[in-house]
Scaffold this motif. Structure first.
Motif, PDB file in Angstrom:
ATOM      1  N   GLY A 131      76.050  20.183 -60.284  1.00  0.00           N
ATOM      2  CA  GLY A 131      76.569  21.268 -61.118  1.00  0.00           C
ATOM      3  C   GLY A 131      78.080  21.390 -61.143  1.00  0.00           C
ATOM      4  N   SER A 141      80.176  19.180 -58.776  1.00  0.00           N
ATOM      5  CA  SER A 141      80.208  17.792 -59.246  1.00  0.00           C
ATOM      6  C   SER A 141      81.076  17.674 -60.503  1.00  0.00           C
ATOM      7  CB  SER A 141      78.768  17.344 -59.463  1.00  0.00           C
ATOM      8  OG  SER A 141      78.653  16.483 -60.532  1.00  0.00           O
ATOM      9  N   ALA A 142      80.999  18.682 -61.395  1.00  0.00           N
ATOM     10  CA  ALA A 142      81.750  18.616 -62.657  1.00  0.00           C
ATOM     11  C   ALA A 142      83.168  19.152 -62.519  1.00  0.00           C
ATOM     12  CB  ALA A 142      80.998  19.366 -63.750  1.00  0.00           C
ATOM     13  N   SER A 143      83.694  19.168 -61.294  1.00  0.00           N
ATOM     14  CA  SER A 143      85.121  19.490 -61.147  1.00  0.00           C
ATOM     15  C   SER A 143      85.719  18.592 -60.064  1.00  0.00           C
ATOM     16  CB  SER A 143      85.326  20.985 -60.882  1.00  0.00           C
ATOM     17  OG  SER A 143      84.643  21.423 -59.734  1.00  0.00           O
ATOM     18  N   PHE A 203      75.187  16.152 -62.586  1.00  0.00           N
ATOM     19  CA  PHE A 203      75.573  17.399 -63.250  1.00  0.00           C
ATOM     20  C   PHE A 203      74.360  18.329 -63.311  1.00  0.00           C
ATOM     21  CE2 PHE A 203      75.979  19.883 -67.215  1.00  0.00           C
ATOM     22  CZ  PHE A 203      77.027  20.686 -66.815  1.00  0.00           C
TER      23      PHE A 203
END
Lengths: 289, 329
Positions: A208, A211-213, A231
């Motif tokens: 989530g 992971s997406a930053s 994600f």
């Protein structure tokens, strides 16, 4: 727990002294992967990696930092930053109550622990997620401690390491949590400008908003074997595409194959590997063996 | 009753049923008046007034869940509608130069009041076929990488960027994961934080989590009055925390996803008012009011030096979050 402790009201009933090391439930432990029966002490002495099949059990943030950092000269960063409940969030339980319960159970105040220290005498700032603290979810405190960690790295001209283990953004802090993705990513632009390396270590699970930053923004991205990284969660994907997911989908090996990460490193070799990578980027002489 | 029988063919949401019934009645009377000698125009006038009051009353106290339904209204204007309505000389630019072109994100060069700008937004589809083609406005990594390419292009030529945000979220698919959905979003957050041109973001419908944020790291963030912005969809939150998607309305309330609440938290800079009954009831008025807001904010941002702009953007990003500082035991 003794009968006396049971009678005491919860406020007094806090375990005293250094009780951070949890008492092992039993002498034996069964590996969830190969089902080998192992001595707890053997497992603990082996970084919680199964000596038979190399299955990596999840470990706490403090054990992680213990494994990575030199014993001397550690300094915790951002421990004073603590969570509040800006939304007055309530589902089946109030967020404030959930926080309190988790805090006293875990003896941590939130899900990210940041420490300044060294790895084989190379000065670093290292952050590690506590997955057991609300699924390692990222709210305002995680973002702020991360940002302070990055700033400490810049101030000390040290590399920054983050070991992720998180289900993603913390729903209970609503949009504030989402904004931590932007905040942490922005902090890394400054580290980059200072010419300092950032190594992102992905462990099971990294999903989530985490992971997406920052987790996917490492100059070098390392994963532990077999970690779930992605994600969207596998169940959400399965429900959306209505087909069964391929074997090994979203595992470290899958990510390596698809070019998403640099390498997979066994936990027992992580400290050595980090030292090699960081000294190369910092162009310092190789540390003595 | 079939709510689609009146001549504007507005489709009504569940909570709008009283409005739908009244409008149907007005329509009926109009029809009667056309071929009768009786003058009932006064009665029609009266009902229209009543309808206006009714709509006003209903919209004055919308719940967060009702607002999220207006935000997802099938007739709500989408990115390309705003591009047609507000900008001129739009040239769509396609593709991420690596894998494919993602129709869930559109972008290109355009003129705003004669000035060169880059406009990028999520795009949903109007009918079944287009919805599928646009993947319900859920981008894949190549969509975010196209956006990234256009950010860089705008930076290179000093063009301000305007993003229009309207997505349920980034697409949770097998291919999307294989091609690095996480990395694609993360990279946009990173690059937008230091992009050397002014960026204005407008949430025109649904601001769905990381999929929205990848177009949302901006100098000035606007929300249309009945749009939403959230870390997770109310349904998703309800099914995780309440173990039941039926609790979506409670989740919507507690998540704080509406423009008013987010403005109060300081996470949104400006609320752009919508026409009575939502943007879809009077798209032309909506375009005019958004155009004015954009002109306003663009002129504010453009007087700043780029270094000042970036410092302000960075400070703003670092200020996100609510926590306390307590001495450590």
């Amino acid at each position: 727990m003794s009968w006396l402790q049971k009678l005491l009201p919860p406020k007094i009933n806090r375990p005293v002294g250094n009780s951070r090391k949890t008492v092992p439930e039993g002498l034996w432990s069964k590996c969830p992967s190969c089902e080998a029966v192992l001595y707890r002490t053997d497992l603990e002495g082996n970084a919680e990696v199964c000596p038979k099949c190399s299955y990596h059990n999840r470990i706490s943030a403090r054990s992680r930092l213990d494994l990575l950092l030199d014993a001397e000269g550690r300094l915790e960063i951002g421990a004073e930053v603590q969570p509040i409940d800006p939304l007055k969030f309530k589902d089946s339980k109030r967020y404030v109550d959930r926080l309190k319960a988790t805090q006293s159970e875990m003896e941590e105040t939130d899900s990210l622990i940041v420490m300044q220290g060294s790895i084989k005498s190379v000065g670093v700032v290292a952050a590690a997620f506590e997955f057991k603290f609300m699924g390692g979810s990222m709210g305002s405190v995680v973002g702020e401690r991360f940002a302070r960690g990055v700033q400490a790295a810049i101030d000390n001209r040290a590399p920054f390491i983050c070991v992720s283990a998180s289900g993603g953004a913390r729903m209970q802090e609503g949009l504030f949590s989402l904004m931590q993705m932007a905040k942490t990513s922005a902090a890394l632009t400054q580290l980059s400008k200072a010419g300092l390396p950032y190594v992102s270590v992905l462990t099971d699970p990294t999903m989530g908003g985490v992971s997406a930053s920052f987790a996917m923004l490492g100059d070098v991205i390392i994963a532990e074997p077999q970690a779930l990284i992605g994600f969207a969660g596998p169940r959400v994907i399965e429900q959306t595409v209505r087909e069964t997911l391929p074997d090994g989908f979203q595992r470290s090996e899958f990510l390596l194959e698809h070019g998403a990460i640099d390498m997979i490193v066994d936990r027992r070799e992580m400290r050595d590997k980090l030292a090699t990578i960081l000294t190369a980027f910092m162009r310092t002489p190789l540390s003595p063996v | 009753m079939n709510v689609k029988t009146n001549n504007v063919k507005t489709s009504f949401l569940e909570f709008e049923q009283p409005i739908a019934e009244l409008e149907a009645k007005i329509e009926e009377l109009r029809y009667v008046q056309d071929d009768s000698a009786l003058d009932i125009s006064e009665e029609i006038e009266r009902l229209q007034q009543k309808n206006k009051t009714l709509t006003k009353d209903i919209y004055a106290k919308l719940t967060a869940w009702q607002i999220s339904q207006v935000a997802r209204h099938p007739q709500r204007p989408y990115t390309l509608d705003y591009i047609r309505g507000i900008f001129t000389d739009f040239e769509e630019l396609h593709g991420d130069r690596a894998f494919s072109d993602d129709p869930a994100i559109v972008g290109g060069i355009a003129r705003f009041d004669g000035q060169s700008v880059m406009v990028i937004g999520h795009q949903k589809g109007r009918d079944v076929k287009e919805r599928q083609y646009r993947n319900f406005g859920m981008p894949r990594p190549e969509g975010y990488r196209k956006a990234l390419r256009l950010y860089r292009l705008a930076e290179k030529f000093g063009m301000p960027i305007i993003t229009l945000i309207d997505t349920p979220g980034a697409y949770p698919g097998i291919g999307a994961e294989e091609r690095g959905q996480s990395e694609a979003i993360a990279r946009n957050l990173y690059v937008m934080a230091e992009l050397r041109v002014p960026i204005i973001g407008v949430i025109i419908g649904e601001g769905g989590s990381g999929g929205a944020l990848a177009l949302g790291v901006v100098d000035h963030l606007m929300m249309l009055q009945y749009s939403t912005y959230s870390v997770i969809s109310p349904e998703g939150c309800a099914s995780i925390l309440w173990k039941s998607a039926d609790k979506a309305s409670e989740a919507a309330e507690t998540l704080g996803i509406t423009a008013t609440r987010l403005k109060a938290f300081g996470l949104v800079d400006r609320i752009v008012p919508e026409p009575m009954g939502g943007a879809h009831r009077a798209p032309e008025d909506m375009m005019q009011s958004l155009r004015r807001a954009l002109a306003d904010e663009l002129s504010h941002l453009q007087v700043k030096s780029i270094d000042n702009l970036l410092a302000t953007r960075y400070d703003r990003l670092m200020s996100y979050g609510k926590f306390k500082e307590s001495p450590v035991k």
